[in-house]
Design a protein around this motif. Structure first.
Motif, PDB file in Angstrom:
ATOM      1  N   CYS A   7       0.941  -1.175   0.071  1.00 54.58           N
ATOM      2  CA  CYS A   7      -0.058  -0.121  -0.106  1.00 54.58           C
ATOM      3  C   CYS A   7       0.986   1.323  -0.014  1.00 54.58           C
ATOM      4  O   CYS A   7       0.516   2.152  -0.885  1.00 54.58           O
ATOM      5  N   ALA A   8       2.199   1.244   0.677  1.00 51.91           N
ATOM      6  CA  ALA A   8       2.823   2.313   0.683  1.00 51.91           C
ATOM      7  C   ALA A   8       3.367   2.726  -0.771  1.00 51.91           C
ATOM      8  O   ALA A   8       3.642   3.693  -1.180  1.00 51.91           O
ATOM      9  N   ALA A   9       3.756   1.451  -1.637  1.00 52.77           N
ATOM     10  CA  ALA A   9       4.444   1.709  -2.701  1.00 52.77           C
ATOM     11  C   ALA A   9       3.193   2.343  -3.689  1.00 52.77           C
ATOM     12  O   ALA A   9       3.354   3.261  -4.628  1.00 52.77           O
ATOM     13  N   ALA A  10       1.901   1.866  -3.369  1.00 53.58           N
ATOM     14  CA  ALA A  10       0.877   2.280  -4.283  1.00 53.58           C
ATOM     15  C   ALA A  10       0.598   3.722  -3.898  1.00 53.58           C
ATOM     16  O   ALA A  10       0.251   4.461  -4.995  1.00 53.58           O
ATOM     17  N   LEU A  11       0.599   4.228  -2.631  1.00 54.71           N
ATOM     18  CA  LEU A  11       0.387   5.605  -2.412  1.00 54.71           C
ATOM     19  C   LEU A  11       1.439   6.398  -3.114  1.00 54.71           C
ATOM     20  O   LEU A  11       1.257   7.683  -3.364  1.00 54.71           O
ATOM     21  N   ARG A  12       2.547   6.106  -3.057  1.00 52.93           N
ATOM     22  CA  ARG A  12       3.660   6.802  -3.706  1.00 52.93           C
ATOM     23  C   ARG A  12       3.325   7.181  -5.317  1.00 52.93           C
ATOM     24  O   ARG A  12       3.564   8.015  -5.787  1.00 52.93           O
ATOM     25  N   LEU A  13       2.738   6.106  -5.825  1.00 54.67           N
ATOM     26  CA  LEU A  13       2.469   6.231  -7.414  1.00 54.67           C
ATOM     27  C   LEU A  13       1.119   7.306  -7.361  1.00 54.67           C
ATOM     28  O   LEU A  13       1.320   8.058  -8.245  1.00 54.67           O
ATOM     29  N   PHE A  14       0.554   7.195  -6.509  1.00 54.72           N
ATOM     30  CA  PHE A  14      -0.489   8.573  -6.383  1.00 54.72           C
ATOM     31  C   PHE A  14      -0.024   9.614  -6.045  1.00 54.72           C
ATOM     32  O   PHE A  14      -0.204  10.685  -7.038  1.00 54.72           O
ATOM     33  N   GLU A  15       0.990   9.696  -5.098  1.00 53.95           N
ATOM     34  CA  GLU A  15       1.626  11.139  -5.290  1.00 53.95           C
ATOM     35  C   GLU A  15       2.456  11.399  -6.291  1.00 53.95           C
ATOM     36  O   GLU A  15       2.728  12.429  -6.295  1.00 53.95           O
ATOM     37  N   GLY A  16       2.978  10.682  -6.886  1.00 54.53           N
ATOM     38  CA  GLY A  16       3.851  11.108  -7.915  1.00 54.53           C
ATOM     39  C   GLY A  16       3.315  11.357  -9.393  1.00 54.53           C
ATOM     40  O   GLY A  16       4.025  11.714 -10.116  1.00 54.53           O
ATOM     41  N   MET A  17       1.894  11.204  -9.456  1.00 55.16           N
ATOM     42  CA  MET A  17       1.185  11.466 -10.281  1.00 55.16           C
ATOM     43  C   MET A  17       1.423  12.933 -10.718  1.00 55.16           C
ATOM     44  O   MET A  17       1.322  14.083  -9.928  1.00 55.16           O
ATOM     45  N   ARG A  18       1.498  13.503 -12.258  1.00 51.01           N
ATOM     46  CA  ARG A  18       1.524  15.020 -12.409  1.00 51.01           C
ATOM     47  C   ARG A  18       0.422  15.729 -12.336  1.00 51.01           C
ATOM     48  O   ARG A  18      -0.813  15.192 -12.024  1.00 51.01           O
TER      49      ARG A  18
END
Length: 216
Positions: free
Chosen positions: A38-49
């Motif tokens: 879930c932490a990795a998934a959250l980073r993907l959300f936060e890294g979106m342009r």
């Protein structure tokens, strides 16, 4: 998980003026690997342009085939080390990218995807992106407007063709009638011997004025 309907796929050989299909609805978003936390998934959300914010991301296997959807709120509330597959939503509606918008609308109406969110996949089942019912409705409205414009242009072209045909026939009738009138008039002069008597042989072979021809 709802799989794409292969029987409704269109031919890969599309006309240049073909209308956009389901693939045009897909919004590319970063997929979440099935083995991610879930932490990795959250980073993907936060890294979106900026402007690419998404309420959910597709969870995919190693081949890129979608397994489900995971929402940002779910990964934010879950323990960081928890596998993302534990909080993902499934089943999820999968729509083949080659389908027409009308076919997509029928599938969405039957499936009623949660949150109006579904996934678009390619012919090999790989995820192309997310799509929403709101985006589908907007695309259908644009398609309807485009068809109305095409119909108006086709009607104008037909009306112009009819006018040109009418003008052509009228002109041809005039071009044919003018020399015929002269010929018929001269024949009448000869028949009435206005210019003098003609030799018997010539008179015998001179055609008489036909009522039908005179009405041309």
């Amino acid at each position: 998980m709802s799989s794409p309907d292969p029987s409704s796929r269109t031919s890969p050989h599309c006309d240049a003026d073909a209308e956009p299909g389901a693939a045009a609805l897909a919004v590319p978003v970063p997929p979440v690997p099935a083995e991610a936390t879930c932490a990795a998934a959250l980073r993907l959300f936060e890294g979106m342009r900026h402007g690419q914010d998404a309420a959910a991301l597709p969870v995919v296997d190693r081949d890129g085939a979608p397994l489900g959807l995971v929402g940002r709120a779910a990964v934010e509330a879950a323990p960081p080390a928890l596998p993302v597959t534990r909080v993902m939503e499934e089943p999820v509606l999968l729509v083949d990218g080659s389908l027409t918008l009308e076919d997509v609308a029928r599938r969405v109406a039957r499936a009623e995807p949660a949150g109006g969110l579904f996934l678009v996949v390619d012919g090999q089942g790989r995820c192309l992106g997310t799509a929403t019912t709101a985006g589908l409705l907007a695309a259908l409205a644009d398609q309807s407007d485009h068809r109305l414009v095409q119909l108006a242009e086709a009607r104008r072209a037909t009306e112009l063709a009819v006018k040109r045909k009418t003008a052509f026939l009228a002109n041809m009738s005039h071009e044919i009638r003018t020399p015929l009138n002269a010929m018929m008039g001269f024949a009448e002069l000869l028949e009435q011997e206005v210019l003098g008597r003609m030799p018997c042989r010539s008179t015998a072979t001179m055609p008489t004025t036909s009522p039908r021809a005179a009405g041309i």
